[in-house]
Design an enzyme around this catalytic site. Structure first.
Site, mmCIF file in Angstrom:
data_model
loop_
_atom_site.group_PDB
_atom_site.id
_atom_site.type_symbol
_atom_site.label_atom_id
_atom_site.label_comp_id
_atom_site.label_asym_id
_atom_site.label_seq_id
_atom_site.Cartn_x
_atom_site.Cartn_y
_atom_site.Cartn_z
ATOM 1 N N ASP A 58 -3.980 -7.717 10.860
ATOM 2 C CA ASP A 58 -4.056 -6.346 10.333
ATOM 3 C C ASP A 58 -5.407 -5.726 10.687
ATOM 4 O O ASP A 58 -6.458 -6.308 10.382
ATOM 5 C CB ASP A 58 -3.919 -6.418 8.802
ATOM 6 C CG ASP A 58 -3.308 -5.182 8.211
ATOM 7 O OD1 ASP A 58 -3.007 -4.232 8.957
ATOM 8 O OD2 ASP A 58 -3.120 -5.172 6.971
ATOM 9 N N ASP B 185 -4.628 -7.086 5.440
ATOM 10 C CA ASP B 185 -5.937 -6.825 4.835
ATOM 11 C C ASP B 185 -5.824 -6.835 3.304
ATOM 12 O O ASP B 185 -6.825 -6.707 2.592
ATOM 13 C CB ASP B 185 -6.569 -5.525 5.354
ATOM 14 C CG ASP B 185 -5.774 -4.291 4.972
ATOM 15 O OD1 ASP B 185 -4.646 -4.428 4.451
ATOM 16 O OD2 ASP B 185 -6.275 -3.166 5.194
ATOM 17 N N SER B 186 -4.609 -7.075 2.793
ATOM 18 C CA SER B 186 -4.439 -7.371 1.362
ATOM 19 C C SER B 186 -5.257 -8.606 0.991
ATOM 20 O O SER B 186 -5.520 -8.857 -0.186
ATOM 21 C CB SER B 186 -2.954 -7.584 1.026
ATOM 22 O OG SER B 186 -2.366 -8.490 1.934
ATOM 23 N N GLU C 5 -2.489 1.074 10.207
ATOM 24 C CA GLU C 5 -1.936 2.040 9.253
ATOM 25 C C GLU C 5 -2.017 3.462 9.826
ATOM 26 O O GLU C 5 -2.986 3.823 10.475
ATOM 27 C CB GLU C 5 -2.721 1.999 7.934
ATOM 28 C CG GLU C 5 -2.520 0.719 7.153
ATOM 29 C CD GLU C 5 -3.182 0.745 5.780
ATOM 30 O OE1 GLU C 5 -3.652 1.818 5.333
ATOM 31 O OE2 GLU C 5 -3.243 -0.330 5.153
ATOM 32 N N LYS D 158 -1.455 -4.870 13.480
ATOM 33 C CA LYS D 158 -0.840 -3.784 12.694
ATOM 34 C C LYS D 158 -1.913 -2.744 12.406
ATOM 35 O O LYS D 158 -3.075 -3.090 12.171
ATOM 36 C CB LYS D 158 -0.264 -4.323 11.382
ATOM 37 C CG LYS D 158 0.314 -3.210 10.498
ATOM 38 C CD LYS D 158 1.056 -3.771 9.317
ATOM 39 C CE LYS D 158 0.188 -4.134 8.146
ATOM 40 N NZ LYS D 158 -0.607 -3.018 7.573
ATOM 41 N N GLU E 206 6.221 1.246 3.630
ATOM 42 C CA GLU E 206 5.727 0.783 2.326
ATOM 43 C C GLU E 206 5.954 1.825 1.235
ATOM 44 O O GLU E 206 5.597 3.001 1.395
ATOM 45 C CB GLU E 206 4.218 0.437 2.417
ATOM 46 C CG GLU E 206 3.658 0.000 1.068
ATOM 47 C CD GLU E 206 2.347 -0.778 1.128
ATOM 48 O OE1 GLU E 206 1.858 -1.061 2.222
ATOM 49 O OE2 GLU E 206 1.833 -1.093 0.035
#
Ligand code: KIV
Length: 295
Positions: free
Chosen positions: A89, A50-51, A121, A119, A189
């Protein structure tokens, strides 16, 4: 002639890399040509992160990214990839309204976009239940602990996590819990390398580091940072292997100068009448380069 088939990187193959090596090479990609280059260069794991929101769409953080945007870009990536494992993501608010909504959103990455995994978070108790539910629904899940950029408004700023003992302990505990919940790998991270080493030794699943030092089982970087094509702040952990912004800037400058000076297009980049075409009629319009039409 049919293309030779290339063995795909599977989840079991990726998990085995923890013990047999070599280290897992992971990069982000958001479009077809980049994904094709990365796949052909032998990248093992391609994350449609999602960057995307920051490096491609120009947002200040990843919060505005939507499910539909993630699906759109993941589709472009999977169209290009033959070997790498593609992970989509889960964007902010795609997993905050309950288990059913989370599993439905996660399944879109596999069913619509052709990814092999998602993925997510965080590793709160509620988050772990979501991981379990996705795994139960046959959706492989990669965890993400340490700095979790979707929490930007709670954190106030992007900064290294786990420098204090309590926070470091929490990162280790979260990673162990993600493994117990069924995650097949975990992204670490922005944390001290000692913490990432402890996690890597504590879990049986591969750790993929970004700003987490050399002891992880694999490494990930944002593609645009690696090739010098980012516009924003560069964290300390980035190593720039190329300067694409400068290269593109020079190419565009050269093109502009050629157009203004009448050097482009020239004879070699223009179409011609057939030698026998002497009808006097106006030639048919030249096909556009965008259409890739042959003369
Ligand atoms: O969105 C992303 O690109 C990521 C990586 C930095 C791990 O989450």
């Amino acid at each position: 002639m049919a293309e030779p088939s290339i063995p795909r990187i599977t989840i079991p193959a990726l998990r085995a890399r923890k013990t047999v090596g070599p280290k897992i090479v992971c990069l982000t990609a958001y479009d077809f040509p980049t994904a094709k280059i990365l796949d052909e260069a032998g990248v093992d794991l391609i994350l449609v992160g999602d960057s995307l929101g920051m490096v491609v769409l120009g947002h200040a953080n990843t919060v505005p990214v939507t499910m539909d945007e993630m699906i759109h870009h993941t589709k472009a990536v999977t169209r290009a990839v033959r070997r790498a494992l593609v992970v989509g993501d889960m964007p902010y608010f795609s997993f905050h309204l309950g288990v059913d909504e989370t599993v439905r959103n996660a399944s879109r990455f596999l069913k619509e976009a052709g990814a092999a995994a998602v993925k997510i978070e965080g590793a709160s108790k509620k988050r772990l239940k979501l991981v379990e539910a996705m795994v139960e629904a046959e959706i492989p899940v990669m965890g993400h602990v340490g700095l979790t950029p979707q929490s930007i408004h709670q954190l106030g700023q992007f900064k290294v996590k786990g420098k204090e003992v309590e926070e470091a302990r929490k990162i280790v505990e979260d990673s162990v819990n993600l493994e117990k919940a069924g995650a097949f790998a975990v992204v670490l991270e922005s944390m001290p390398l000692e913490v990432a080493k402890t996690v890597t030794e504590a879990v049986g699943i591969p750790t993929i580091g970004i700003g987490a030092g050399p002891h992880c089982d694999g490494q990930v970087l944002v593609f645009h940072d690696l090739v010098g094509y980012s516009t924003g702040y560069q964290p300390k952990f980035v190593r720039k292997y190329a300067d694409l912004s400068a290269t593109i800037g020079r190419a565009v400058g050269d093109y502009a100068a050629d157009v203004r000076a009448g050097r482009f297009p020239d004879d070699s980049t223009s179409y011609h009448l057939k030698p026998a075409a002497t009808t006097g009629a106006a030639p048919r319009r030249g096909p556009s380069a965008a259409g890739r039409t042959k003369e």
